[in-house]
Design a protein around this motif. Structure first.
Motif, PDB file in Angstrom:
ATOM      1  N   TYR A 278      94.475  19.169  86.380  1.00 29.86           N
ATOM      2  CA  TYR A 278      94.194  17.948  87.151  1.00 29.86           C
ATOM      3  C   TYR A 278      92.776  17.460  86.855  1.00 29.86           C
ATOM      4  CZ  TYR A 278      93.733  15.043  91.402  1.00 29.86           C
ATOM      5  OH  TYR A 278      93.524  14.023  92.294  1.00 29.86           O
ATOM      6  N   VAL A 279      92.668  16.163  86.502  1.00 28.42           N
ATOM      7  CA  VAL A 279      91.364  15.593  86.148  1.00 28.42           C
ATOM      8  C   VAL A 279      90.785  14.863  87.352  1.00 28.42           C
ATOM      9  CG1 VAL A 279      90.141  13.978  84.648  1.00 28.42           C
ATOM     10  CG2 VAL A 279      92.061  15.313  83.739  1.00 28.42           C
ATOM     11  N   SER A 280      89.649  15.333  87.829  1.00 25.90           N
ATOM     12  CA  SER A 280      88.958  14.638  88.909  1.00 25.90           C
ATOM     13  C   SER A 280      88.315  13.360  88.365  1.00 25.90           C
ATOM     14  CB  SER A 280      87.880  15.533  89.507  1.00 25.90           C
ATOM     15  OG  SER A 280      87.059  14.800  90.400  1.00 25.90           O
ATOM     16  N   LEU A 281      88.401  12.299  89.138  1.00 25.99           N
ATOM     17  CA  LEU A 281      87.814  11.024  88.722  1.00 25.99           C
ATOM     18  C   LEU A 281      86.449  10.794  89.357  1.00 25.99           C
ATOM     19  CD1 LEU A 281      91.009   8.755  88.990  1.00 25.99           C
ATOM     20  CD2 LEU A 281      90.272  10.254  87.116  1.00 25.99           C
ATOM     21  N   ALA A 282      85.901  11.832  89.990  1.00 22.39           N
ATOM     22  CA  ALA A 282      84.646  11.675  90.723  1.00 22.39           C
ATOM     23  C   ALA A 282      83.499  11.234  89.832  1.00 22.39           C
ATOM     24  CB  ALA A 282      84.295  12.988  91.427  1.00 22.39           C
ATOM     25  N   ASP A 283      83.481  11.703  88.570  1.00 16.60           N
ATOM     26  CA  ASP A 283      82.362  11.353  87.695  1.00 16.60           C
ATOM     27  C   ASP A 283      82.339   9.866  87.361  1.00 16.60           C
ATOM     28  OD1 ASP A 283      84.620  11.478  86.079  1.00 16.60           O
ATOM     29  OD2 ASP A 283      83.536  12.269  84.343  1.00 16.60           O
TER      30      ASP A 283
ATOM     31  N   GLY B 163      97.312  16.887  84.057  1.00 12.59           N
ATOM     32  CA  GLY B 163      96.313  16.400  83.095  1.00 12.59           C
ATOM     33  C   GLY B 163      96.437  14.904  82.921  1.00 12.59           C
ATOM     34  N   TYR B 164      96.820  14.481  81.723  1.00 10.18           N
ATOM     35  CA  TYR B 164      97.012  13.050  81.499  1.00 10.18           C
ATOM     36  C   TYR B 164      97.910  12.823  80.293  1.00 10.18           C
ATOM     37  CZ  TYR B 164      93.303  13.551  77.935  1.00 10.18           C
ATOM     38  OH  TYR B 164      92.551  13.934  76.850  1.00 10.18           O
ATOM     39  N   VAL B 165      98.489  11.618  80.242  1.00  8.33           N
ATOM     40  CA  VAL B 165      99.377  11.217  79.157  1.00  8.33           C
ATOM     41  C   VAL B 165      98.708  10.079  78.389  1.00  8.33           C
ATOM     42  CG1 VAL B 165     101.648  10.302  78.552  1.00  8.33           C
ATOM     43  CG2 VAL B 165     101.409  11.849  80.518  1.00  8.33           C
ATOM     44  N   PRO B 166      98.323  10.289  77.124  1.00 12.62           N
ATOM     45  CA  PRO B 166      97.697   9.215  76.340  1.00 12.62           C
ATOM     46  C   PRO B 166      98.744   8.259  75.761  1.00 12.62           C
ATOM     47  CG  PRO B 166      97.089  11.433  75.557  1.00 12.62           C
ATOM     48  CD  PRO B 166      98.309  11.564  76.412  1.00 12.62           C
ATOM     49  N   ILE B 167      98.474   6.982  75.885  1.00 16.64           N
ATOM     50  CA  ILE B 167      99.321   5.944  75.298  1.00 16.64           C
ATOM     51  C   ILE B 167      98.426   5.039  74.456  1.00 16.64           C
ATOM     52  CG2 ILE B 167     100.791   3.944  75.771  1.00 16.64           C
ATOM     53  CD1 ILE B 167     101.733   5.314  78.307  1.00 16.64           C
ATOM     54  N   LYS B 168      98.826   4.798  73.219  1.00 19.21           N
ATOM     55  CA  LYS B 168      98.067   3.923  72.324  1.00 19.21           C
ATOM     56  C   LYS B 168      98.905   2.697  71.981  1.00 19.21           C
ATOM     57  CE  LYS B 168      94.750   6.859  72.345  1.00 19.21           C
ATOM     58  NZ  LYS B 168      94.489   7.802  71.270  1.00 19.21           N
TER      59      LYS B 168
ATOM     60  N   GLY C  99      95.009  24.471  94.938  1.00 15.60           N
ATOM     61  CA  GLY C  99      95.451  25.614  94.146  1.00 15.60           C
ATOM     62  C   GLY C  99      95.928  25.241  92.766  1.00 15.60           C
ATOM     63  N   ASP C 100      96.163  23.926  92.516  1.00 16.16           N
ATOM     64  CA  ASP C 100      96.550  23.474  91.178  1.00 16.16           C
ATOM     65  C   ASP C 100      95.394  23.715  90.207  1.00 16.16           C
ATOM     66  OD1 ASP C 100      99.000  22.663  92.039  1.00 16.16           O
ATOM     67  OD2 ASP C 100      98.571  20.513  91.999  1.00 16.16           O
ATOM     68  N   ARG C 101      95.749  23.887  88.966  1.00 15.34           N
ATOM     69  CA  ARG C 101      94.730  24.067  87.925  1.00 15.34           C
ATOM     70  C   ARG C 101      93.901  22.794  87.796  1.00 15.34           C
ATOM     71  NH1 ARG C 101      95.965  24.820  81.464  1.00 15.34           N
ATOM     72  NH2 ARG C 101      93.805  25.146  80.775  1.00 15.34           N
ATOM     73  N   MET C 102      92.590  22.952  87.636  1.00 13.08           N
ATOM     74  CA  MET C 102      91.681  21.822  87.471  1.00 13.08           C
ATOM     75  C   MET C 102      91.156  21.788  86.038  1.00 13.08           C
ATOM     76  SD  MET C 102      91.370  20.244  90.450  1.00 13.08           S
ATOM     77  CE  MET C 102      89.827  19.340  90.264  1.00 13.08           C
ATOM     78  N   ALA C 103      91.055  20.596  85.468  1.00 12.92           N
ATOM     79  CA  ALA C 103      90.468  20.438  84.141  1.00 12.92           C
ATOM     80  C   ALA C 103      88.975  20.706  84.208  1.00 12.92           C
ATOM     81  CB  ALA C 103      90.731  19.031  83.613  1.00 12.92           C
ATOM     82  N   GLY C 104      88.410  21.144  83.089  1.00 12.93           N
ATOM     83  CA  GLY C 104      86.979  21.427  83.035  1.00 12.93           C
ATOM     84  C   GLY C 104      86.142  20.202  82.730  1.00 12.93           C
ATOM     85  N   TYR C 105      86.713  19.025  82.859  1.00 11.69           N
ATOM     86  CA  TYR C 105      86.010  17.770  82.596  1.00 11.69           C
ATOM     87  C   TYR C 105      86.618  16.694  83.476  1.00 11.69           C
ATOM     88  CZ  TYR C 105      90.180  17.499  79.677  1.00 11.69           C
ATOM     89  OH  TYR C 105      91.478  17.549  79.227  1.00 11.69           O
ATOM     90  N   GLY C 106      85.928  15.575  83.552  1.00  8.58           N
ATOM     91  CA  GLY C 106      86.405  14.467  84.366  1.00  8.58           C
ATOM     92  C   GLY C 106      86.875  13.299  83.520  1.00  8.58           C
ATOM     93  N   ALA C 107      86.886  12.117  84.120  1.00 11.01           N
ATOM     94  CA  ALA C 107      87.386  10.922  83.443  1.00 11.01           C
ATOM     95  C   ALA C 107      86.555  10.564  82.217  1.00 11.01           C
ATOM     96  CB  ALA C 107      87.414   9.753  84.424  1.00 11.01           C
TER      97      ALA C 107
END
Length: 290
Positions: free
Chosen positions: A106-111, A186-191, A229-237
């Motif tokens: 899960y990516v926090s958007l706080a940054d 996490g996230y799904v990239p679309i180009k 309790g979900d896994r958190m990503a080591g980076y943000g947005a």
């Protein structure tokens, strides 16, 4: 009925080769693709993508792998980075690639709300410029980053990060739209490559909205369904922004693709993917002739 779509493909690609000064496609004469009508939702790794109107089509895994391997020089194992390749999702979209999702957590958007966000984006932009410069030198082509058509931004209502940048390829303006849909894992990239190389920023927002609306996460995996309790990503947005641009930022690094425009080969060469824009028309003509 036209004699052969292969002849059209070869003619267009030869013209492209002449314009960029280096061979791009070696096996176009062997092309035999089977575009599929995009009339029903398609499954992707963590959800579905649905038609946004009529006239769209897609390539099945074997065909899209053949396309990027034979026509654009990818290694076969790179085929797995593509989840779906869709042409004409809306009249404004030439082609849309749903990439395999990133599952770092899960990516926090706080940054994104930090006071120094624009400074961080400027730093990422500088790294991107250096990357483009290096790849320009290695490919022998004049490639420049000409700025943002749509500056990177987040829509928290839709849980997406998106932008549109402008690349100049030997005098040709190329618009690349990137949409990252955040979810629980996490996230799904679309180009996205638009039909019109001179598309306006307002139109980009419409393209982004239509593309995001077409994607539906599977039950239990949406961004709103995050649970303690979900896994958190080591980076943000900001890390996601850097990754989609192909540059390093903190703990996030890209897979090596830059906005559907470049692909890295084992030998270190780079190949333009601009012919994807033309292939939509070729596939459409083939369907009409069949």
């Amino acid at each position: 009925m036209r004699k052969s779509v292969r002849e059209d493909l070869i003619s267009i690609l030869l013209a492209f080769v002449c314009s960029v000064g280096q061979p791009v496609i070696a096996h176009a004469e062997d092309a035999n693709y089977h575009p599929q009508d995009f009339a029903q939702p398609l499954s992707v790794a963590r959800g579905t993508i649905s038609p946004a109107g009529g006239g769209a089509f897609y390539l099945k895994p074997e065909d899209r792998c053949n396309l990027v391997v034979k026509e654009f020089g990818w290694d076969h194992d790179q085929c797995g980075t593509i989840d779906q390749l869709i042409f004409g999702l809306t009249p404004e979209i030439d082609n849309l690639t749903v990439e395999k999702p990133v599952s770092d957590g899960y990516v926090s958007l706080a940054d994104w709300d930090s006071s120094d966000r624009n400074q961080e984006i400027s730093s990422i932009e500088d790294s991107f410029k250096e990357s483009v410069k290096a790849q320009s030198e290695r490919s022998g082509q004049e490639i420049h980053f000409d700025g943002w058509l749509v500056y990177p931004q987040i829509d928290k209502g839709k849980n997406i990060l998106y932008y549109a940048n402008i690349l100049n390829w030997s005098g040709e303006r190329t618009i690349n739209i990137s949409v990252s849909i955040f979810d629980r894992q996490g996230y799904v990239p679309i180009k996205i490559v638009p039909v019109n190389g001179n598309v306006a920023s307002d139109d980009v927002h419409k393209i982004v909205a239509a593309s995001a609306a077409a994607y539906k996460p599977q039950a239990g995996s949406s961004y709103f369904e995050f649970s303690s309790g979900d896994r958190m990503a080591g980076y943000g947005a900001l890390g996601v922004l850097a990754a989609t641009l192909g540059v390093k930022y903190g703990g996030a690094a890209s897979a090596g693709l830059i906005a559907l425009a470049l692909v890295v080969l084992k030998k270190g060469a780079f190949i333009l993917l601009v012919p994807l824009v033309w292939l939509r028309k070729l596939f459409s003509r083939k369907k009409a002739d069949s």
